[in-house]
Design an enzyme around this catalytic site. Sequence first.
Site, PDB file in Angstrom:
ATOM      1  N   CYS A  78      -2.381   5.263  11.374  1.00  0.00           N
ATOM      2  CA  CYS A  78      -3.241   4.138  11.009  1.00  0.00           C
ATOM      3  C   CYS A  78      -2.600   2.818  11.454  1.00  0.00           C
ATOM      4  O   CYS A  78      -2.561   2.526  12.634  1.00  0.00           O
ATOM      5  CB  CYS A  78      -3.567   4.179   9.521  1.00  0.00           C
ATOM      6  SG  CYS A  78      -4.980   3.145   9.070  1.00  0.00           S
ATOM      7  N   HIS A 172      -4.730   9.443   8.054  1.00  0.00           N
ATOM      8  CA  HIS A 172      -3.573   9.553   7.156  1.00  0.00           C
ATOM      9  C   HIS A 172      -3.288  11.025   6.839  1.00  0.00           C
ATOM     10  O   HIS A 172      -3.752  11.532   5.816  1.00  0.00           O
ATOM     11  CB  HIS A 172      -3.851   8.807   5.847  1.00  0.00           C
ATOM     12  CG  HIS A 172      -3.923   7.337   5.993  1.00  0.00           C
ATOM     13  ND1 HIS A 172      -2.825   6.523   5.874  1.00  0.00           N
ATOM     14  CD2 HIS A 172      -4.976   6.516   6.257  1.00  0.00           C
ATOM     15  CE1 HIS A 172      -3.195   5.264   6.048  1.00  0.00           C
ATOM     16  NE2 HIS A 172      -4.490   5.231   6.286  1.00  0.00           N
ATOM     17  N   GLU A 174      -0.648  12.230   5.707  1.00  0.00           N
ATOM     18  CA  GLU A 174       0.225  12.283   4.529  1.00  0.00           C
ATOM     19  C   GLU A 174      -0.551  12.310   3.216  1.00  0.00           C
ATOM     20  O   GLU A 174       0.019  12.603   2.161  1.00  0.00           O
ATOM     21  CB  GLU A 174       1.195  11.095   4.547  1.00  0.00           C
ATOM     22  CG  GLU A 174       0.621   9.761   4.133  1.00  0.00           C
ATOM     23  CD  GLU A 174      -0.197   9.037   5.196  1.00  0.00           C
ATOM     24  OE1 GLU A 174      -0.599   7.889   4.927  1.00  0.00           O
ATOM     25  OE2 GLU A 174      -0.440   9.600   6.286  1.00  0.00           O
TER      26      GLU A 174
END
Length: 195
Positions: A78, A172, A174
Amino acid sequence: MIIGVLSVQGGFVEHMRSIERLGHEARAVRRAEQLEGLDGLIMPGGESTTMSKLLELGGMLEPLRELIADGLPVFGTCAGLILLADRVLDTRSDAHSLHAMDITVRRNAFGRQVDSFETQLPFGDIDTPVEAVFIRAPKVEEVGDGVEVVSTLPDGTVVGVRQGNVLGCSFHPELSEDDRVHEYFLRMVKQRGVE
C-alpha cells in the site's frame, strides 16, 4: 533470517507478526542504524506522505536508496508501494520517493475508507489465490520494461509488481491470516543466499 519492518508510521505490527509466524526474526526499524544487518525490509501501509516526511526527518531516505541499489530485498505494501515507485500521481509536492521501481502509481485509486474491500487474487507462483485487503489502496497505472506483474484484479488492474529485489502490492496481506505473500517475499530473500 532478520527481516526489518519500517516502523515510523502505519501497520507495522501486523507485518512483524506475519514474519514471526513464519519462524523468522522481525526487527522494528525506526532509525537508520537499525537498517544494519538486515536480510530484507518490509515497508508497510500507512499514509505515504507522512511516512516519506518521517523518513526524511530521520535521515533514512539515502540509506534506504543505497541498500535497495545494493540488492537488499524490499517489500512495500500500500503506502510502501507508493514510496517505492518512480512516479506517483495525486500526491503532494513535498512527498518523497525511493525511486526503486519503474512504475507509476495512483494514490487512493480505489476510493475512500468506505470503499475498502476484500477479495482473493492470484499472486506470483503461489498455487491458489491469496487473501487481499484493499484500504484506500493505490493502483499501478504503468509498468516499465524491467517490471514483472505478479498480481492483478479480474479486470486487469495491476496490484502486485516485482522488479529484481523489490516487491510491491496495493493491498494489505498482513491483515489476513494468509502468510503466503510474506512467504513469497522470504523466498526472494533466500534467493540472495540468506537462510
